[in-house]
Design an enzyme around this catalytic site. Sequence first.
Site, PDB file in Angstrom:
ATOM      1  CD  GLU B  54       7.940 -11.444  -3.719  1.00 40.95           C
ATOM      2  OE1 GLU B  54       7.399 -11.057  -2.657  1.00 40.95           O
ATOM      3  OE2 GLU B  54       8.687 -12.436  -3.785  1.00 40.95           O
ATOM      4  CG  PHE B 116       7.549 -26.140  -2.979  1.00 42.01           C
ATOM      5  CD1 PHE B 116       6.989 -25.882  -1.736  1.00 42.01           C
ATOM      6  CD2 PHE B 116       8.683 -25.419  -3.358  1.00 42.01           C
ATOM      7  CE1 PHE B 116       7.547 -24.937  -0.883  1.00 42.01           C
ATOM      8  CE2 PHE B 116       9.242 -24.485  -2.506  1.00 42.01           C
ATOM      9  CZ  PHE B 116       8.681 -24.236  -1.272  1.00 42.01           C
ATOM     10  CD  GLN B 117       8.095 -21.334  -3.429  1.00 37.29           C
ATOM     11  OE1 GLN B 117       8.861 -21.241  -4.382  1.00 37.29           O
ATOM     12  NE2 GLN B 117       8.261 -20.664  -2.299  1.00 37.29           N
ATOM     13  CE  LYS B 166      14.114 -24.330 -11.649  1.00 41.90           C
ATOM     14  NZ  LYS B 166      14.320 -24.910 -10.311  1.00 41.90           N
ATOM     15  CG  MET B 474     -10.203   8.418   5.325  1.00 44.20           C
ATOM     16  SD  MET B 474     -10.789  10.140   5.338  1.00 44.20           S
ATOM     17  CE  MET B 474      -9.893  10.834   3.947  1.00 44.20           C
TER      18      MET B 474
HETATM   19  C1  LIG Z   1      -4.447  -1.673   2.041  1.00 41.94           C
HETATM   20  C2  LIG Z   1      -5.552  -0.883   2.642  1.00 41.94           C
HETATM   21  N1  LIG Z   1      -6.150  -1.300   3.773  1.00 41.94           N
HETATM   22  C3  LIG Z   1      -7.130  -0.562   4.336  1.00 41.94           C
HETATM   23  C4  LIG Z   1      -7.555   0.604   3.757  1.00 41.94           C
HETATM   24  C5  LIG Z   1      -8.695   1.416   4.369  1.00 41.94           C
HETATM   25  N2  LIG Z   1      -8.209   2.734   4.769  1.00 41.94           N
HETATM   26  C6  LIG Z   1      -8.398   3.857   4.039  1.00 41.94           C
HETATM   27  S1  LIG Z   1      -7.688   5.207   4.679  1.00 41.94           S
HETATM   28  C7  LIG Z   1      -7.139   4.340   6.015  1.00 41.94           C
HETATM   29  C8  LIG Z   1      -6.325   5.007   7.076  1.00 41.94           C
HETATM   30  C9  LIG Z   1      -4.997   5.366   6.578  1.00 41.94           C
HETATM   31  O1  LIG Z   1      -4.187   5.693   7.669  1.00 41.94           O
HETATM   32  P1  LIG Z   1      -2.810   6.444   7.456  1.00 41.94           P
HETATM   33  O2  LIG Z   1      -2.008   5.754   6.406  1.00 41.94           O
HETATM   34  O3  LIG Z   1      -2.159   6.621   8.761  1.00 41.94           O
HETATM   35  O4  LIG Z   1      -3.254   7.837   6.837  1.00 41.94           O
HETATM   36  P2  LIG Z   1      -4.138   9.006   7.502  1.00 41.94           P
HETATM   37  O5  LIG Z   1      -5.561   8.774   7.111  1.00 41.94           O
HETATM   38  O6  LIG Z   1      -3.954   8.940   8.985  1.00 41.94           O
HETATM   39  O7  LIG Z   1      -3.590  10.239   6.900  1.00 41.94           O
HETATM   40  C10 LIG Z   1      -7.512   3.005   5.935  1.00 41.94           C
HETATM   41  C11 LIG Z   1      -7.210   1.966   6.944  1.00 41.94           C
HETATM   42  C12 LIG Z   1      -6.921   0.982   2.556  1.00 41.94           C
HETATM   43  N3  LIG Z   1      -7.278   2.088   1.868  1.00 41.94           N
HETATM   44  N4  LIG Z   1      -5.915   0.236   2.032  1.00 41.94           N
END
Ligand SMILES: Cc1ncc(C[n+]2csc(CCOP(=O)(O)OP(=O)(O)O)c2C)c(N)n1
Lengths: 208, 562
Positions: B54, B116-117, B166, B474
């Site tokens: 979802e 439930f749910q 529902k 990042m």
């Molecule tokens: C759902 C979620 N969890 C954690 C983060 C924290 N976060 C920001 S950038 C990043 C790394 C992203 O890695 P990737 O998708 O491989 O992209 P890259 O930076 O390597 O280009 C994380 C974990 C986030 N922005 N969103």
Amino acid sequence: MSMNGSSPGKGANGLSKRTVIALVQDQPGVLARVAGLFRRRGFNIASLAVGRSEREGMSRMTFEVEGDPEIVSHVARQLDKLIEVVEVQDVTEWDIVWREMALIKVSATAETRGEIMQLTEIFRATIVDVGAEAIGIEVTGDPDKIDSMITLLRPFGLREVMRTGRVAMPRASLEVGGKDGHNVRDKDAKFWVPNSPDSPGEKRTGSV
Amino acid sequence: MSTDSRELSGAQIVCESLLREGVDVVFGLPGGAILPLYGVLGQYPLRHILVRHEQGAAHAADGYSRATGKVGVAFATSGPGATNLITGLATAMMDSSAVVAITGQVGRAAIGRDAFQETDITGATLPVTKHNYLVMHAGDLERTIKEAFHIARTGRPGPVLIDIPKDVFQEMATYTGNAEMDLPGYNPPGEADTGDIDAAVELIDQSERPVILAGHGVLISHASEELREFAERAEIPVITSLLGISGIATDHPLHVGMPGMHGVAYASIALDEADLIIAAGARFDDRITGDTKRFALQSKKIHMDVDPAEIDKNVKADVALIGDLKMVLGQLVPALKKNRHTEWLRRIEHLKAEHPSLSIRETDELLGQHVVKAIADATGGGTHIVTGVGQHQMWAAQFSTFDKPNRFHTSGGLGTMGFEVPAAMGVQVGVPDEVVWSIAGDGGFQMTMAELATLKENNIPVKYAILNNNQLGMITQWQDFVYNKDFYANAYTGNPDFVKLAEAFGIKGLRATSQDELESVIKEAMAHDGPVVIDFQISQEANVYPMIPAGESISELIEEPV
Ligand SMILES: Cc1ncc(C[n+]2csc(CCOP(=O)(O)OP(=O)(O)O)c2C)c(N)n1
């Protein structure tokens, strides 16, 4: 002891108390939405009163919150974004009338009863209940007045205090055709009333 | 009143109402509480795209809305189905995207009994929706749905959730076809106050170093033409926020680029040196301002926004123009004197030369910047670019080029990793005749890659460019710059083989490991009529430059070492 609205006080934590009035649609969930915006910022709602307004299907809420004036003013604007909120005003700096009611149950013996009844009279309060060991008192007025009354009753033995929370209303204008609440309002007071055609506020202009 | 008045079930009323709102496609996944709706869905000319999760439905609806300007619609069942929507709703909320989510709820008699749910989804989504409803009578559905769409798409758009028990789907009620809305507290502004316009004109006419900070509002309000006229008439350089990208053509002489944390240095410096900042549908996000106490101290601010609560929220405005941006610019532009700012533009050109933020370091390795640049070169400025969150997102923001508005779709406000897979799907469904590329991180891609099955099933031809650095890039960068090089939980040492993965989904998978392969791989992907996943194996040794660390100011700007 004054019957007039006193100037905004300071809360226990040194933050100023702000009074916000909201006109809202009378629907389930409104209170949770409104309260949620204060909760999000960690504001304590010191007092809250809700009841039907003069408009059908609408309620008025009066809040007293402790917070930085600018932030409260911003929360008021965010409140105004809520779909069910028709109008919001931070009226802290307005000329307002505010009232609160309290029901106070205080211990009373044959010796103290007379003194309590005297106090009740001085405060223009009413005895609403008399028991063998306690008296029930109803007092209405400025919150300061209620605080004073409670302080004076405390030595007799306070058993129960129920306060309604304050309700506030901008004073009617002294001028014919004047806007309610505006007669002595500071020009730069924080307010926000964009929605309602019959609200006392005016649209915010460029000099903000 | 209407000849259309009929007795229908709640489920039928929902479908009729959706058709009336112009809905043609819905992203969803059924479950017990919403099955009565699915029971009639097939009888209506509504395309239902069955997702795998979802969250994917919510992001797809969001992407669809961003690309088309229409309302995106997601369906989910009660409980876990509904809670799975939340990240998508929060993403749409932060970026002002018009989404309507319809969730099934347990039957009315079961509500509040931990059935439930059962989840209190209106309670749970209170802070992440523009508004939400729990509809307790089928007779209220028609009005509610009309209100929900109106609220979602007008003013500052946002997600609206409608929770329907529902048995309300099964209850019979009269459908009139012309229910009236009851929204006394909802009056989105149109034109700005004329006094405010005069005040703004005066500031603009007098300024010597003005900049426009163009945000998402430009695109939401379809005001990029007005923005261009504004910029050209008074000769004002245009800086774009992350969500304002593509609001003005990249090659327009007045285009400067994105400022802020990973923006180009010259845009950040120009903001700092300006004597007037005109924010057009931008909200002074902290990624742009850094420390607001040290942000752009030399300038006055004009803030145009449809949302009054944005004014003075982060940065104090000297003049506020509250209204729909297209209308506001329509009022403002003719009132401005034609102006030239030759000195100021020369200064910005000088800054560009001194701070060449978009140069790529000399290397034989494959870098993320190379990939983004190659895609831009190969596909042209009309391509839709969707991104995840992280380094690849910033490279996409920096190096993509656009000559048409509303082509860059990214989770700017919430920063939702995983957006890149389903949102791109929704974009492509919204604009089937346009080219859609998703610039993905290997981290984010793996959060939502289950939707590859949905893409395959529906032959939705998104091209996924995974900038695969086998790490949360990042995170590595922050640990490098801010956390003393204490690297931890940043590396992905067991990533799947993305080519084989794509093939397992029945999707074309490609790989590139060097700069030389870029052109041919991109060409091959473009030639393929269907979804493609490309594993671009990029260098791990890469940081996004420039960088202004969080909460700092322009004086802490870090540029790429040479
Ligand atoms: C759902 C979620 N969890 C954690 C983060 C924290 N976060 C920001 S950038 C990043 C790394 C992203 O890695 P990737 O998708 O491989 O992209 P890259 O930076 O390597 O280009 C994380 C974990 C986030 N922005 N969103």
